[in-house]
Design a protein around this motif. Structure first.
Motif, PDB file in Angstrom:
ATOM      1  N   PHE A 262     -18.130  68.733   9.180  1.00 57.49           N
ATOM      2  CA  PHE A 262     -16.755  68.413   9.585  1.00 57.49           C
ATOM      3  C   PHE A 262     -16.316  67.082   8.986  1.00 57.49           C
ATOM      4  CE2 PHE A 262     -18.588  70.810  13.180  1.00 57.49           C
ATOM      5  CZ  PHE A 262     -17.710  71.880  13.227  1.00 57.49           C
ATOM      6  N   HIS A 263     -14.995  66.910   8.868  1.00 57.64           N
ATOM      7  CA  HIS A 263     -14.381  65.661   8.438  1.00 57.64           C
ATOM      8  C   HIS A 263     -13.210  65.349   9.358  1.00 57.64           C
ATOM      9  CE1 HIS A 263     -16.433  66.482   4.621  1.00 57.64           C
ATOM     10  NE2 HIS A 263     -16.285  65.204   4.362  1.00 57.64           N
ATOM     11  N   VAL A 264     -12.859  64.079   9.435  1.00 58.30           N
ATOM     12  CA  VAL A 264     -11.637  63.684  10.128  1.00 58.30           C
ATOM     13  C   VAL A 264     -10.465  64.230   9.316  1.00 58.30           C
ATOM     14  CG1 VAL A 264     -10.206  61.701  10.790  1.00 58.30           C
ATOM     15  CG2 VAL A 264     -12.687  61.611  11.091  1.00 58.30           C
ATOM     16  N   SER A 265      -9.455  64.718   9.979  1.00 57.73           N
ATOM     17  CA  SER A 265      -8.276  65.250   9.281  1.00 57.73           C
ATOM     18  C   SER A 265      -7.434  64.123   8.714  1.00 57.73           C
ATOM     19  CB  SER A 265      -7.415  66.076  10.240  1.00 57.73           C
ATOM     20  OG  SER A 265      -8.100  67.238  10.617  1.00 57.73           O
ATOM     21  N   ARG A 266      -6.864  64.383   7.562  1.00 59.06           N
ATOM     22  CA  ARG A 266      -5.988  63.422   6.892  1.00 59.06           C
ATOM     23  C   ARG A 266      -4.581  63.518   7.466  1.00 59.06           C
ATOM     24  NH1 ARG A 266      -6.219  61.876   1.086  1.00 59.06           N
ATOM     25  NH2 ARG A 266      -4.337  60.686   0.770  1.00 59.06           N
ATOM     26  N   GLY A 267      -3.889  62.374   7.557  1.00 53.14           N
ATOM     27  CA  GLY A 267      -2.479  62.361   7.901  1.00 53.14           C
ATOM     28  C   GLY A 267      -2.152  62.244   9.377  1.00 53.14           C
ATOM     29  N   VAL A 268      -3.138  61.956  10.216  1.00 53.63           N
ATOM     30  CA  VAL A 268      -2.880  61.780  11.649  1.00 53.63           C
ATOM     31  C   VAL A 268      -2.474  60.321  11.882  1.00 53.63           C
ATOM     32  CG1 VAL A 268      -3.900  61.880  13.957  1.00 53.63           C
ATOM     33  CG2 VAL A 268      -4.592  63.545  12.210  1.00 53.63           C
ATOM     34  N   PRO A 269      -1.359  60.074  12.584  1.00 53.07           N
ATOM     35  CA  PRO A 269      -0.985  58.680  12.872  1.00 53.07           C
ATOM     36  C   PRO A 269      -2.135  57.951  13.573  1.00 53.07           C
ATOM     37  CG  PRO A 269       0.805  60.157  13.446  1.00 53.07           C
ATOM     38  CD  PRO A 269      -0.386  61.028  13.113  1.00 53.07           C
ATOM     39  N   LEU A 270      -2.368  56.689  13.187  1.00 51.79           N
ATOM     40  CA  LEU A 270      -3.515  55.954  13.708  1.00 51.79           C
ATOM     41  C   LEU A 270      -3.502  55.834  15.224  1.00 51.79           C
ATOM     42  CD1 LEU A 270      -4.230  53.063  11.179  1.00 51.79           C
ATOM     43  CD2 LEU A 270      -4.985  55.435  11.171  1.00 51.79           C
ATOM     44  N   ALA A 271      -2.341  55.615  15.818  1.00 42.39           N
ATOM     45  CA  ALA A 271      -2.273  55.492  17.278  1.00 42.39           C
ATOM     46  C   ALA A 271      -2.730  56.787  17.949  1.00 42.39           C
ATOM     47  CB  ALA A 271      -0.856  55.133  17.718  1.00 42.39           C
ATOM     48  N   ASP A 272      -2.336  57.922  17.396  1.00 40.53           N
ATOM     49  CA  ASP A 272      -2.755  59.212  17.955  1.00 40.53           C
ATOM     50  C   ASP A 272      -4.258  59.425  17.764  1.00 40.53           C
ATOM     51  OD1 ASP A 272      -0.102  59.688  18.614  1.00 40.53           O
ATOM     52  OD2 ASP A 272       0.261  60.973  16.870  1.00 40.53           O
ATOM     53  N   ALA A 273      -4.766  59.046  16.605  1.00 41.70           N
ATOM     54  CA  ALA A 273      -6.193  59.199  16.328  1.00 41.70           C
ATOM     55  C   ALA A 273      -7.026  58.343  17.279  1.00 41.70           C
ATOM     56  CB  ALA A 273      -6.500  58.835  14.873  1.00 41.70           C
ATOM     57  N   LEU A 274      -6.591  57.110  17.506  1.00 43.08           N
ATOM     58  CA  LEU A 274      -7.331  56.239  18.421  1.00 43.08           C
ATOM     59  C   LEU A 274      -7.246  56.727  19.858  1.00 43.08           C
ATOM     60  CD1 LEU A 274      -6.509  52.733  16.922  1.00 43.08           C
ATOM     61  CD2 LEU A 274      -8.705  53.938  16.889  1.00 43.08           C
ATOM     62  N   ALA A 275      -6.112  57.271  20.254  1.00 40.06           N
ATOM     63  CA  ALA A 275      -5.984  57.835  21.602  1.00 40.06           C
ATOM     64  C   ALA A 275      -6.947  59.005  21.771  1.00 40.06           C
ATOM     65  CB  ALA A 275      -4.546  58.275  21.862  1.00 40.06           C
ATOM     66  N   GLN A 276      -7.075  59.828  20.751  1.00 41.47           N
ATOM     67  CA  GLN A 276      -8.008  60.951  20.804  1.00 41.47           C
ATOM     68  C   GLN A 276      -9.443  60.457  20.882  1.00 41.47           C
ATOM     69  OE1 GLN A 276      -7.183  64.328  20.993  1.00 41.47           O
ATOM     70  NE2 GLN A 276      -9.330  64.476  21.496  1.00 41.47           N
ATOM     71  N   ALA A 277      -9.783  59.447  20.086  1.00 44.54           N
ATOM     72  CA  ALA A 277     -11.134  58.886  20.125  1.00 44.54           C
ATOM     73  C   ALA A 277     -11.439  58.332  21.512  1.00 44.54           C
ATOM     74  CB  ALA A 277     -11.286  57.798  19.067  1.00 44.54           C
ATOM     75  N   SER A 278     -10.464  57.702  22.124  1.00 39.44           N
ATOM     76  CA  SER A 278     -10.643  57.178  23.475  1.00 39.44           C
ATOM     77  C   SER A 278     -10.926  58.303  24.467  1.00 39.44           C
ATOM     78  CB  SER A 278      -9.403  56.393  23.903  1.00 39.44           C
ATOM     79  OG  SER A 278      -9.546  55.920  25.223  1.00 39.44           O
ATOM     80  N   ASP A 279     -10.194  59.393  24.362  1.00 40.23           N
ATOM     81  CA  ASP A 279     -10.423  60.546  25.242  1.00 40.23           C
ATOM     82  C   ASP A 279     -11.827  61.126  25.033  1.00 40.23           C
ATOM     83  OD1 ASP A 279      -7.874  60.304  26.284  1.00 40.23           O
ATOM     84  OD2 ASP A 279      -7.046  61.952  25.082  1.00 40.23           O
ATOM     85  N   LEU A 280     -12.234  61.262  23.782  1.00 38.65           N
ATOM     86  CA  LEU A 280     -13.563  61.797  23.487  1.00 38.65           C
ATOM     87  C   LEU A 280     -14.656  60.900  24.081  1.00 38.65           C
ATOM     88  CD1 LEU A 280     -13.019  62.852  19.769  1.00 38.65           C
ATOM     89  CD2 LEU A 280     -13.319  64.397  21.714  1.00 38.65           C
TER      90      LEU A 280
END
Length: 106
Positions: A29-47
């Motif tokens: 797997f890879h991190v998807s390209r083009g996700v806004p950083l704030a959304d990506a960090l919010a997802q990482a926080s949830d995980l």
């Protein structure tokens, strides 16, 4: 006066270079390209939140292998997202031609 082409923080997006979960030395797997950083960090926080809950359950439950395994995958995904965000934030701003040319006074 120097001018750089720096996007605003709200315009920054993941670059998708960061792999996670390997199978026979190949990234599955890879991190998807083009996700806004704030959304990506919010997802990482949830995980990470769910991984924390699973590790607490694993600490107190018998036969908790499934908890530990799930927490491992959640933390691997979280780390990959955060690493991808860090790669974006560590990028140097693009310099104009005038800035990269040697000055006459040096």
């Amino acid at each position: 006066m120097t001018k750089t082409d720096t996007p605003s923080p709200s315009e920054l997006k993941t670059i998708g270079f960061t792999p996670f979960i390997y199978c026979k030395n190949q990234a599955l797997f890879h991190v998807s390209r083009g996700v806004p950083l704030a959304d990506a960090l919010a997802q990482a926080s949830d995980l990470l939140h769910f991984a924390k809950k699973l590790t607490l359950d694993a600490a107190y439950a018998k036969d908790s292998d499934r908890h530990a395994c799930a927490a491992h995958y959640l933390t691997a995904m979280s780390k990959a997202v955060i690493d991808d965000v860090a790669k974006v934030l560590d990028r140097r701003p693009v310099q104009t031609t005038k800035e990269t040319a040697p000055s006459k006074n040096s």
